[in-house]
Write an enzyme that holds these catalytic residues in place. Sequence first.
Site, PDB file in Angstrom:
ATOM      1  N   GLU A 301       0.932  -1.111  -0.047  1.00 28.32           N
ATOM      2  CA  GLU A 301      -0.214   0.095   0.042  1.00 28.32           C
ATOM      3  C   GLU A 301       0.834   1.193   0.030  1.00 28.32           C
ATOM      4  O   GLU A 301       0.660   2.048   0.743  1.00 28.32           O
ATOM      5  CB  GLU A 301      -0.901  -0.196   1.054  1.00 28.32           C
ATOM      6  CG  GLU A 301      -2.145  -1.137   1.115  1.00 28.32           C
ATOM      7  CD  GLU A 301      -2.876  -1.120   2.185  1.00 28.32           C
ATOM      8  OE1 GLU A 301      -2.744  -0.692   3.504  1.00 28.32           O
ATOM      9  OE2 GLU A 301      -4.097  -1.447   1.751  1.00 28.32           O
ATOM     10  N   ASP A 374      -7.892  -9.266   3.927  1.00 25.14           N
ATOM     11  CA  ASP A 374      -7.748  -8.115   5.024  1.00 25.14           C
ATOM     12  C   ASP A 374      -9.008  -8.189   6.045  1.00 25.14           C
ATOM     13  O   ASP A 374      -9.914  -7.384   6.031  1.00 25.14           O
ATOM     14  CB  ASP A 374      -7.948  -6.775   3.814  1.00 25.14           C
ATOM     15  CG  ASP A 374      -7.783  -5.888   4.950  1.00 25.14           C
ATOM     16  OD1 ASP A 374      -7.076  -5.830   6.044  1.00 25.14           O
ATOM     17  OD2 ASP A 374      -7.581  -4.692   4.420  1.00 25.14           O
ATOM     18  N   GLU A 402     -12.904  -2.625  11.754  1.00 24.21           N
ATOM     19  CA  GLU A 402     -12.863  -1.854  10.433  1.00 24.21           C
ATOM     20  C   GLU A 402     -13.904  -2.340   9.305  1.00 24.21           C
ATOM     21  O   GLU A 402     -14.665  -1.582   8.778  1.00 24.21           O
ATOM     22  CB  GLU A 402     -11.333  -2.026  10.017  1.00 24.21           C
ATOM     23  CG  GLU A 402     -11.298  -1.427   8.323  1.00 24.21           C
ATOM     24  CD  GLU A 402     -10.005  -1.340   7.917  1.00 24.21           C
ATOM     25  OE1 GLU A 402      -9.077  -1.944   8.325  1.00 24.21           O
ATOM     26  OE2 GLU A 402      -9.704  -1.179   6.701  1.00 24.21           O
TER      27      GLU A 402
HETATM   28  C1  BDP Z   1      -6.492  -2.567   5.865  1.00 22.47           C
HETATM   29  C2  BDP Z   1      -6.761  -1.204   6.254  1.00 22.47           C
HETATM   30  C3  BDP Z   1      -5.432  -0.110   6.049  1.00 22.47           C
HETATM   31  C4  BDP Z   1      -4.341  -0.657   6.950  1.00 22.47           C
HETATM   32  C5  BDP Z   1      -3.993  -1.982   6.300  1.00 22.47           C
HETATM   33  C6  BDP Z   1      -2.696  -2.694   7.138  1.00 22.47           C
HETATM   34  O1  BDP Z   1      -7.783  -0.747   5.622  1.00 22.47           O
HETATM   35  O2  BDP Z   1      -5.880   1.061   6.576  1.00 22.47           O
HETATM   36  O3  BDP Z   1      -3.096   0.346   6.666  1.00 22.47           O
HETATM   37  O4  BDP Z   1      -5.004  -2.628   6.370  1.00 22.47           O
HETATM   38  O5  BDP Z   1      -2.994  -3.720   7.684  1.00 22.47           O
HETATM   39  O6  BDP Z   1      -7.139  -3.142   6.664  1.00 22.47           O
HETATM   40  O7  BDP Z   1      -1.736  -2.207   6.835  1.00 22.47           O
END
Ligand code: BDP
Length: 722
Positions: A301, A374, A402
């Site tokens: 990311e 996730d 989340e």
């Molecule tokens: C996802 C989230 C994000 C996090 C990412 C992570 O949407 O905000 O940065 O995981 O685990 O669930 O790094």
Amino acid sequence: MLSTLPLRLLLLALFALMPSAVAAEDGYDLWLRYRPASASRLVEHLEGADAYSDDPRVVAAAREFNRAVTAIYSEPLPGRELQRDQVALGTPEDLKPLGLNLDTSGLGPEGYLVRSVSGRGHRIVVAGNSGAGILYGTFALIREIQMGHGLDHLNLRSSPRYPLRILDHWDNLDGTVERGYAGPSLWNWAELPKSNPRLVDYARANASVGINGTVLNNPNTDARILTSEYLRKVAAIADVFRPYGIRVYLSARFSAPKEIGGLASADPLEPAVRAWWRAKADEIYRLIPDFGGFLVKANSEGQPGPQTYGRSHADGANMLGEALAPHHGIVLWRAFVYSAVKEDRAKQSYDEFRPLDGKFLPNVIVQVKNGPIDFQPREPFHPLFGQMARTNVAIEVQLTREYLGQRSEIVFLEPMWSEALDADTCSPGCGTPVRDTIKAIAGVANIGSSRNWTGNHFDQANWYAFGRLAWNPAQSPSSIAEEWTRMTWGNDPRLVRPVVSVMLNSREAAVDAMTPLGLAHQMATDHHYGPGPWICDLAEPSWNPCYYSRADASGIGFDRTVTGSNAVAQYAPPVGRCFADLKCVPEKYLLWFHHLPWTYRMRSRRSLWNELVTHYDRGVETVNASRREWELLRPFVDAQRHTAVATALDRQRIEWKWWRDASIAYWQRLSKLPLPEGYSPPAHPLSWYQSIRFETVPGYLAPGAGREPTCSPPQGGPPCAL
Ligand code: BDP
């Protein structure tokens, strides 16, 4: 449970007229809610504890015990002589003067023994091989007292299953919390190193459930946390945590040598870069001698990482491992790698990490999310578990919800984590559950500076359960829920039974209402609040819910068998074969692994379409039933907390109905099938659900925003804020 409706309604009306018999509470005390117990219910009466050691953790334990019993036994029992110092705390060596033969062998550094004894004025001993064990034993004894258990024949022996039980805070330096729904960060960087009493209470709560590590900052990190200025602040937090057995860890930005070190590169094989990290580690340990280590999110990311320089995750992790090793620090290297994916996002993490098995240093732990995508309401276990036999692996779960309603109550997550920990990896052979393949457990924290810590009262249970499960992953969801309920709400069985059953049903209700039968990631874009199954126009395919559902007129589900992405092949053969086989795959994972026609015949003999509708409906029904149950508990709960939960459950009812209706409306547009008989149609046309927009979401402080955002859902839509 009452079954007749008129009687129920009558009781509801009566309760509504009754003032709550219990004094108002705001939830700050969590489960460490030491309230006077009525003398009639008490058999025991303990007066205080003696620390037989000056280890700060034993001193903290004695202080906690005395605080608890002073509050719980605030009124002397009639006719009973008071006696101080009835509980002795120490190692067997410390306690030798008492003439007791205490065997703490096999308990390791953190285990404890709590035993009733007779003679010399002491009635109970709490022993361990170190201050940490004694601290945990003391909290175990307090738990027994809080739950009203008899103390005459105590004989508790316990040690943690994993040496590392860590909370990961996703807190930013500007005070916001990524995916946090409980107010701003607990760490006030502007005020630090000046301490704040709340930090002590945070540490007490963690110690009471055995959590022994805290990562202070977001893995989407700011390199400045590693500057001397911030390290002095971090050291002040570590000083507060130390007597509670908690080590501090930091998320480290891989490119820090460039950003704060003035180097031209962060290449892990570059000698100057390696020297920079070694010097940084030395500096940290001068300030914080028991610093835990670094957590790293790399090449995921948009975060920097070793791949930026053509190096592997192992090269990056080992460089940091080498810098920390002389100080006995560790590296938690996250396996959540997510970048542009074409074929199947669920395969990326395994594909990148499996070939590196055996290449990581012994002080590196690869931290793997419970499922391959996730933190969805339901995912099968991550295929890396069991398949990294020559690597230390940790499981990472998410306490902050989340993808599970965020701030709505009640979703008790323990059953979800147990589901992952109990899953059979069949590697090296069948009968090897995930929990036997890992070395550590990490949980993304749900804690902020809202008065009750977690934003809603029932999310405290997820914090509690995380610690208890990390201590003993075989403890059942119901026993953890019961402990928490008794300590947090009270011991009356008329309260305990319904609350526990509401909690135990709540996660499945969330799955039913949002993503039943193996669906995943149907949430609205970016903030993940509310349904968005129709979304299909975002630039990166795997940001779109339609990417995960693969739904069209002919059917629904992601084919991960050999005719599709073949993600099943990432599992050990017996597991992969079962997931691929329609006769074997558990239906809860059906659409995760298979694309099927809407008319596919389920084991219930219903069509897939009808089965989906019944699940959505059940999710809504469960939360409606929970709301009714909660109403009946008014006489047993203080008015302040009762009202807060009731209000939030009202909101949850609206949200689960929103999920049900929006999902059914959209799937029906594709399937063109009628609703099964007896099931009500969505309250609004599909276009109404599609028009709902939240810029960001209730309770969430967007990074950089510094305040709660506003939002404007349509008339009759989901509410903006509690
Ligand atoms: C996802 C989230 C994000 C996090 C990412 C992570 O949407 O905000 O940065 O995981 O685990 O669930 O790094």
